[in-house]
Design a protein around this motif. Sequence first.
Motif, short mmCIF file in Angstrom:
data_model
loop_
_atom_site.label_atom_id
_atom_site.label_comp_id
_atom_site.label_asym_id
_atom_site.label_seq_id
_atom_site.Cartn_x
_atom_site.Cartn_y
_atom_site.Cartn_z
N LEU A 68 2.02 -2.81 -5.91
CA LEU A 68 1.10 -3.67 -4.76
C LEU A 68 -0.18 -3.59 -5.34
O LEU A 68 -0.98 -2.99 -5.82
N LYS A 69 -0.71 -4.90 -4.82
CA LYS A 69 -2.22 -5.40 -5.19
C LYS A 69 -2.94 -5.76 -3.80
O LYS A 69 -2.13 -5.94 -2.92
N PRO A 70 -4.20 -5.59 -3.81
CA PRO A 70 -4.90 -6.03 -2.72
C PRO A 70 -4.61 -7.27 -2.04
O PRO A 70 -4.48 -7.65 -1.00
N GLU A 71 -4.23 -8.19 -2.90
CA GLU A 71 -3.82 -9.61 -2.55
C GLU A 71 -2.49 -9.91 -1.76
O GLU A 71 -2.06 -10.76 -1.13
N ASP A 72 -1.84 -8.77 -1.61
CA ASP A 72 -0.39 -8.62 -0.95
C ASP A 72 -0.76 -8.01 0.41
O ASP A 72 0.41 -8.17 1.28
N THR A 73 -1.95 -7.82 0.88
CA THR A 73 -2.24 -7.63 2.27
C THR A 73 -1.91 -8.71 3.10
O THR A 73 -2.61 -9.91 3.04
N ALA A 74 -1.26 -8.38 4.23
CA ALA A 74 -0.71 -9.57 5.07
C ALA A 74 0.07 -9.01 6.11
O ALA A 74 0.51 -7.76 5.93
N MET A 75 0.26 -9.76 7.11
CA MET A 75 1.49 -9.60 7.98
C MET A 75 2.44 -9.99 7.37
O MET A 75 2.72 -11.18 7.05
#
Length: 128
Positions: free
Chosen positions: A85-92
Motif C-alpha cells: 500500500l502507498k499513501p496515494e491509496d488513501t481513500a474511502m
Amino acid sequence: QAQLVESGGGSVQAGGSLRLSCARSGTSYRPYCMGWFRQSPGKEREGVATIRTDGYASYADSVKGRFTISQDNAKTTLYLQMSSLKPEDTAMYYCAAGFRAGACPTGGGGNHYGLDYWGKGTLVTISS
C-alpha cells in the motif's frame, strides 16, 4: 434490491496490507458485476477493480499487481486484498454491484455504468 456493507478499512503504514470485505444481502440473484471504487478528498470517484460473474477481473493500472479482487464461493462476499500500500491509496473505498448482463466497467476510471447498488464505504488511510 441489494444491500452492500463494507468492512476492513483502517490505518496502516506504507508497504502494509489490508483486506476489505463487502457483504451482500437482500436478494438471491447473483450480480453480473461487482466492484470496488475509491474516492479521495477533492477527487472524483475512480474504479479500482471489478469482477464479473464468470470470474473475469479487471484492475486500474495504478493497482495492478498490488490488489486482488475475489468473491467467496456463494458470491455473497466480495473481497479486495490490498498489498504494498502507498499513501496515494488513501481513500474511502466503496463496494458496488450490478445486475445488468454485459455491463461491467473495466480498467479503472470513473465509469460505473451498470453498477446500481452501492455500500456506504470503508476508510483506508496509508501513512508514509
